[in-house]
Design an enzyme around this catalytic site. Structure first.
Site, mmCIF file in Angstrom:
data_model
loop_
_atom_site.group_PDB
_atom_site.id
_atom_site.type_symbol
_atom_site.label_atom_id
_atom_site.label_comp_id
_atom_site.label_asym_id
_atom_site.label_seq_id
_atom_site.Cartn_x
_atom_site.Cartn_y
_atom_site.Cartn_z
ATOM 1 N N CYS A 86 81.761 27.104 27.910
ATOM 2 C CA CYS A 86 81.689 26.336 29.157
ATOM 3 C C CYS A 86 80.277 25.815 29.411
ATOM 4 C CB CYS A 86 82.063 27.220 30.335
ATOM 5 S SG CYS A 86 83.650 27.993 30.156
ATOM 6 N N ARG A 137 79.212 22.120 22.669
ATOM 7 C CA ARG A 137 79.383 23.563 22.811
ATOM 8 C C ARG A 137 80.830 23.983 22.628
ATOM 9 N NH1 ARG A 137 74.955 25.885 25.182
ATOM 10 N NH2 ARG A 137 76.225 27.637 25.819
ATOM 11 N N TRP A 175 86.035 26.104 28.694
ATOM 12 C CA TRP A 175 86.610 26.676 27.469
ATOM 13 C C TRP A 175 87.468 27.819 27.970
ATOM 14 C CZ3 TRP A 175 86.273 30.629 23.535
ATOM 15 C CH2 TRP A 175 86.399 30.168 22.227
ATOM 16 N N ASN A 226 80.494 29.633 34.778
ATOM 17 C CA ASN A 226 80.545 30.110 33.393
ATOM 18 C C ASN A 226 80.508 31.628 33.441
ATOM 19 O OD1 ASN A 226 80.297 27.492 32.611
ATOM 20 N ND2 ASN A 226 78.239 27.685 31.723
ATOM 21 N N GLY A 227 81.231 32.282 32.548
ATOM 22 C CA GLY A 227 81.234 33.741 32.536
ATOM 23 C C GLY A 227 82.607 34.270 32.911
ATOM 24 N N GLU A 282 78.026 32.951 3.495
ATOM 25 C CA GLU A 282 77.693 31.861 4.410
ATOM 26 C C GLU A 282 78.332 30.549 3.941
ATOM 27 O OE1 GLU A 282 76.932 31.132 7.255
ATOM 28 O OE2 GLU A 282 76.387 29.042 6.996
ATOM 29 N N LYS A 319 80.890 28.400 6.273
ATOM 30 C CA LYS A 319 80.663 26.982 6.623
ATOM 31 C C LYS A 319 81.878 26.160 6.222
ATOM 32 C CE LYS A 319 78.233 26.714 8.612
ATOM 33 N NZ LYS A 319 77.286 27.566 9.252
ATOM 34 N N GLU A 373 84.849 26.856 8.534
ATOM 35 C CA GLU A 373 84.635 26.382 9.908
ATOM 36 C C GLU A 373 84.966 24.900 10.069
ATOM 37 O OE1 GLU A 373 81.168 28.628 12.343
ATOM 38 O OE2 GLU A 373 80.458 27.609 10.570
ATOM 39 N N HIS A 421 87.969 43.648 -9.942
ATOM 40 C CA HIS A 421 88.594 44.783 -9.265
ATOM 41 C C HIS A 421 89.691 44.337 -8.299
ATOM 42 C CE1 HIS A 421 85.788 47.539 -11.054
ATOM 43 N NE2 HIS A 421 84.742 46.899 -10.554
ATOM 44 N N LYS A 445 79.985 26.590 20.219
ATOM 45 C CA LYS A 445 78.644 26.667 19.641
ATOM 46 C C LYS A 445 78.005 28.022 19.925
ATOM 47 C CE LYS A 445 74.935 25.105 17.618
ATOM 48 N NZ LYS A 445 74.974 25.297 16.156
HETATM 49 C C1 G6P Z 1 79.547 31.396 17.225
HETATM 50 C C2 G6P Z 1 79.470 30.154 16.354
HETATM 51 C C3 G6P Z 1 78.912 30.525 14.986
HETATM 52 C C4 G6P Z 1 77.550 31.193 15.152
HETATM 53 C C5 G6P Z 1 77.659 32.431 16.050
HETATM 54 C C6 G6P Z 1 76.311 33.009 16.410
HETATM 55 O O1 G6P Z 1 80.529 32.258 16.770
HETATM 56 O O2 G6P Z 1 80.760 29.564 16.193
HETATM 57 O O3 G6P Z 1 78.775 29.356 14.204
HETATM 58 O O4 G6P Z 1 77.046 31.542 13.904
HETATM 59 O O5 G6P Z 1 78.293 32.069 17.278
HETATM 60 O O6 G6P Z 1 75.608 32.102 17.204
HETATM 61 P P1 G6P Z 1 74.064 32.283 17.541
HETATM 62 O O7 G6P Z 1 73.762 31.230 18.563
HETATM 63 O O8 G6P Z 1 73.916 33.671 18.091
HETATM 64 O O9 G6P Z 1 73.321 32.109 16.267
#
Ligand code: G6P
Length: 606
Positions: A2, A27, A73, A99-100, A480, A484, A487, A503, A601
């Site tokens: 949000c 976001r 959100w 928000n929250g 990673e 990526k 995602e 294994h 985000k």
């Molecule tokens: C969310 C995002 C991820 C990100 C993670 C940590 O889950 O979708 O892409 O890596 O938060 O975010 P930060 O701002 O703590 O790096």
């Protein structure tokens, strides 16, 4: 997650609010709304869908000099117009964006229902609007305080009231909120990105703090209504930092910014003579650094995977036992906090709730935490005892790219500093400093290979499922890379240690399941080549990310060649082609690359 925006001044609030909401789109959100105060009273509009849908639905002549806006959100209640913010009191006089999460919303709602309130949404936020409207306090500030005294949970709220049409009252507890100081105008936002177009003079509210903003300025105060002293600080941001420029997507823009942003990050922080890193922000002297017997790294999502890269660097260079753990798990066990452990919180946004909570738990138990954080002045950055700011600049695409490379470099510098007060020799230190200084140029070389990587990505995008494999230094890189890829392409991408292939996962290899293999030129190359041969023998398609010095293990192997660095720094460079691979796979599939479905985000709530 949000987003909140607000404006009070002499101009029409509507375009300012809409522009602010568009800046917060990255976001992640599912609905949006605004409320403006005008002589005719409050006018509010909400829509499910994109900010542009909301904009299209606004009457042309909508004006007002005070207004609040929100991107939602969904957490409490479905994605519907009624659940979008601003939420209203029963009579529509008070409007709230929030928000929250209000933890005791159900109890408060029952109590309000029992005394005659009717609710028009399923949200926890609506109770706040009702509570404020029901207060018989004379000022809006006192009414907000009355309401918040009954509320438990996390919030950033902004409130308008037709009885006090010259102001917005805001409060913060656990969710970020920033005031922007303009020329005869004040702005509010949950994120700097929404403010940059208007001002670089900002005030970060603390938890438990409230503020009144009017066209002539702001006043901050505590829950006891005592004024708090806050001086605006200047932020180093321009609109070009948050605009697309020549790029079609923020993800690509941010990938291509890396050579320059890394150069900026390294500036003044490396000591070539003594082969070490100068990290004054850590607030730790050589004796402190020497005293740590363990390093524990905490982060979520990609930040956690980079934490694993960091843990390996620290073990290799400083010979201090180090490991990374998802902060989301750590916070829910009862972790043993040791006085001689250095805890490192790593986060792009500095607002991830799981990581922020872990930091507070460590501090509550007397542990020492430093942060590797990108957003200056963010919650986690302020809660830590010190840290290394990443200086990657704003990252808008949900899928993190440049911030992660900066995190890996931050860890390399931390490993250097820890190593050089222990057994890492000055010549090794100098070798690594030179290696770090060479990173930006080498990333440029990788980026120049984009057309070739894009071709491979288009092919990989056709598979429904993929493996990413690596060994030791290459394994967190593979994790990673898989993260990526999934995602943004929505393909099932799973990372495995190359050593574990035999294994179990080998059972899945056939012509329909491609593998992306990370094969650096290091002491494990032969082992990795052996794993590749097993895949080839089973007709598994392969893309190998490797160094030019690694001989072709098999004829016709598809390769992406990365320039060689110092072996301990290889993970930094090996990550970059994986960013482009994910980006171009998503592009081939026509996805909304910067705002992947279901993702936010920064996850600032449970
Ligand atoms: C969310 C995002 C991820 C990100 C993670 C940590 O889950 O979708 O892409 O890596 O938060 O975010 P930060 O701002 O703590 O790096």
């Amino acid at each position: 997650m949000c987003g909140i925006v607000g404006y009070v001044g002499n101009q029409n609030a509507v375009p300012i609010l809409m522009e602010g909401l568009a800046r917060l789109e990255y976001r992640g959100y599912d609905s949006a709304g605004i409320a403006v105060l005008s002589p005719q009273g409050t006018q509010a509009y909400r829509r499910v869908g994109r900010v542009r849908d909301l904009e299209a639905s606004l009457p042309r002549r909508l004006t007002g000099k005070v207004g609040i806006g929100h991107t939602r959100w969904a957490t409490h209640g479905q994605v519907t117009e009624a659940n979008a913010h601003p939420q209203a009191s029963g009579d529509g006089r008070v409007r709230v964006v929030h928000n929250g999460i209000i933890d005791n919303a159900m109890d408060l709602r029952d109590a309000l229902l029992a005394t005659g309130s009717t609710f028009s949404s399923e949200t926890d936020s609506e109770v706040v609007a009702h509570l404020i409207a029901r207060s018989d306090s004379a000022t809006l500030e006192a009414a907000v305080l009355d309401a918040l005294a009954q509320v438990t949970g996390t919030y950033a709220i902004a409130v308008t009231d037709e009885l006090h049409p010259d102001r917005i009252v805001v409060a913060r507890n656990g969710s970020p909120l920033i005031l922007g100081v303009g020329d005869r105008a004040m702005f509010i936002a949950s994120d700097l990105a929404a403010l940059v177009r208007h001002t670089t003079s900002v005030v970060h509210l603390d938890d438990g703090e409230l503020a009144t903003v009017t066209a002539s300025g702001f006043r901050t105060f505590s829950r006891d209504e005592e004024n708090t002293a806050k001086t605006p600080t200047s932020v180093d941001l321009t609109t070009s930092d948050v605009d697309l420029g020549e790029h079609q997507h923020f993800m690509r823009k941010e990938i291509f910014e890396q050579p320059e942003s890394i150069e900026r990050m390294l500036r003044g922080r490396l000591d070539e003579r003594f082969g070490t890193a100068r990290l004054d922000g850590l607030n730790l002297g050589p004796r402190d650094l020497r005293a740590f017997r363990r390093v524990k790294i905490l982060g979520c999502g990609s930040a956690y995977y980079v934490g694993q890269i960091g843990a390996l660097m620290i073990e290799e260079l400083a010979r201090v036992p180090a490991d990374a753990e998802p902060a989301s798990e750590f916070r829910y066990r009862n972790p043993v906090i040791e006085p001689d452990t250095l805890y490192v919180a790593v986060s792009q946004s500095g607002e991830t709730a799981d990581t922020a909570f872990a930091v507070r738990e460590i501090k509550r138990k007397g542990g020492q935490v430093v942060g590797l954080i990108n957003v200056v002045g963010s919650t986690i950055a302020r809660d830590c005892d010190g840290g290394i700011y990443l200086h990657a600049g704003p990252e808008v695409a949900v899928a993190s790219t440049k911030a992660l490379t900066h995190m890996a470099i931050g860890f390399a510098m931390l490993a250097l500093a820890l190593g050089r007060v222990r057994d890492l020799s000055i010549t090794d230190g100098q070798r690594l400093v030179a290696g770090l200084l060479g990173v930006p140029g080498k990333i440029k070389e990788i980026l120049a290979d984009e057309p070739h990587i894009a071709e491979l990505a288009a092919d990989l995008a056709r598979a429904r499922s993929l493996f990413f494999i690596g060994r030791v230094r290459g394994f967190p890189v593979a994790r990673e890379g898989a993260q990526k890829f999934k995602e943004v392409s929505y393909r099932h991408a799973e990372a495995y240690q190359a050593s574990e292939l035999k294994h179990g996962p080998l059972a899945l290899i056939d012509a329909g399941l491609p593998t992306v293999a990370i094969v650096p030129d290091d002491e494990l190359t032969d082992r990795n080549v052996a794993a590749i041969k097993q895949i080839v023998a089973r007709n598994g398609p392969l893309v190998v990310i490797t160094h030019s010095s690694v001989a072709d293990a098999e004829p016709n192997l598809r390769r992406i060649t990365v320039p060689k660095s110092e072996p301990e720094l290889d993970p930094i460079l090996l990550t970059v082609p994986l960013q482009l691979l994910a980006y171009h796979a998503a592009r081939t599939l026509g996805h909304d690359i910067d705002k992947p479905r279901n993702l936010a985000k920064s996850v600032t709530v449970e």
